[in-house]
Write a protein that holds these residues in place. Structure first.
Motif, mmCIF file in Angstrom:
data_model
loop_
_atom_site.group_PDB
_atom_site.id
_atom_site.type_symbol
_atom_site.label_atom_id
_atom_site.label_comp_id
_atom_site.label_asym_id
_atom_site.label_seq_id
_atom_site.Cartn_x
_atom_site.Cartn_y
_atom_site.Cartn_z
ATOM 1 N N THR A 35 0.828 -1.206 0.000
ATOM 2 C CA THR A 35 0.000 0.000 0.000
ATOM 3 C C THR A 35 0.861 1.253 0.000
ATOM 4 O O THR A 35 0.587 2.214 -0.736
ATOM 5 N N LEU B 286 -6.975 1.214 -0.821
ATOM 6 C CA LEU B 286 -6.844 1.972 0.420
ATOM 7 C C LEU B 286 -7.900 1.557 1.436
ATOM 8 O O LEU B 286 -7.614 1.418 2.634
ATOM 9 N N ILE C 135 0.922 4.054 -3.029
ATOM 10 C CA ILE C 135 0.628 5.469 -2.792
ATOM 11 C C ILE C 135 1.816 6.340 -3.190
ATOM 12 O O ILE C 135 1.652 7.399 -3.812
#
Length: 298
Positions: free
Chosen positions: A172, A214, A176
């Protein structure tokens, strides 16, 4: 309903991500059946049913942990897929982000989860003997002292939740980071920091996938945090899991962690409905269609 909607492939997501979401929904459904219905509810509603025989109870517990491992590692595979789809390496994206590769990963995860949870069947012994029949399941006393079982418990805690927790956070964070960098590069190339109203289907699909990433990653991290802290506490203090004293602070925290872990598998469907407009549309159609048929028959 989530599985049916995702199988119709009308949610605007890529084929490989859709395949991962279907596998996650199926694993969550199995966890709901084996943990909530066949393990928790049966004790209150059917205390002396077939499911409380020790052999049947042990099989159910093995399937329970199998479904949890599948749900967790399917989530890891999903986050890795999103990270691969976001990075600029075209060769890796072309090779990995395919429906065939997703199916292969799902099959491997299921096979390894089966092998990993076979010993769970032998962890339990009868809690009591009624009319010569072994009833209910109780963790063997040797589970906390025998070197073989101690090694198995440590392996279990590494496989789930330590490794998935670290990998989900890593994937993650990398996704990002790449998205932020790519956005800055695009803004610099356009010569402005103002957002553009023009979107193409590929970018729109990627945006939907990132929103899902997310939401699902954050859900997993928050709801597994308590149980992860309990595992760390056990390894550093020597405290035992599954103590019978339900007034002890650690036992309260441990049982709360199990409850939140159970909730983690149930909230993914709500995440789909909140974050995906086409999923909500498909859900509304599934609800409205039987009502319209019933009204027309009247």
């Amino acid at each position: 309903m989530a599985i049916v909607i995702l199988c119709r492939r009308n949610c605007g997501l890529s084929k490989c991500i859709t395949r991962h979401l279907i596998s996650m929904a199926a694993a969550d459904l199995m966890a709901l059946i084996f943990e909530v219905i066949l393990y928790e509810i049966k004790y209150a509603s059917l205390p002396y049913s077939l499911f409380n025989y020790t052999s049947v109870c042990s099989v159910n517990l093995a399937l329970l942990f199998f479904s949890i491992d599948c749900s967790v590692w399917f989530t890891v595979a999903f986050t890795f897929d999103c990270w691969t789809a976001a990075i600029s390496c075209q060769s890796l994206r072309t090779k990995y982000c395919t429906e065939k590769m997703a199916q292969m990963v799902i099959t491997i995860v299921c096979f390894l989860s089966v092998l990993e949870n076979i010993p769970i069947y032998f962890v339990y012994e009868p809690r009591e003997i009624l009319d010569g029949q072994p009833w209910s399941c109780y963790v063997k006393s040797s589970f906390h002292t025998a070197p073989m079982w101690i090694a198995f418990l440590r392996l279990e805690t590494i496989v789930c939740p330590f490794a998935p927790f670290v990998l989900i956070i890593l994937h993650t964070s990398l996704t990002i980071r790449h998205i932020v960098r790519a956005k800055r590069v695009r803004s610099a190339l356009r010569g402005t920091n103002k957002p553009t109203c023009h979107t193409v289907p590929e970018i729109d699909n990627r945006r939907k996938s990132i929103i899902l990433l997310l939401a699902i990653s954050g859900n997993f991290i928050l709801l597994w945090m308590v149980l992860l802290i309990c595992y760390l506490f056990v390894h550093f203090t020597g405290t035992q899991f599954l103590e019978a004293n339900y007034n002890a602070p650690f036992t309260i925290a441990e049982q709360s962690g199990y409850m939140l872990r159970c909730l983690s598998a149930r909230t993914n469907t709500f995440i789909y409905s909140v974050s995906q407009g086409k999923f909500r549309e498909g859900l509304n159609n599934m609800v409205k269609r039987p009502l319209s048929i019933f009204i027309s028959l009247k």
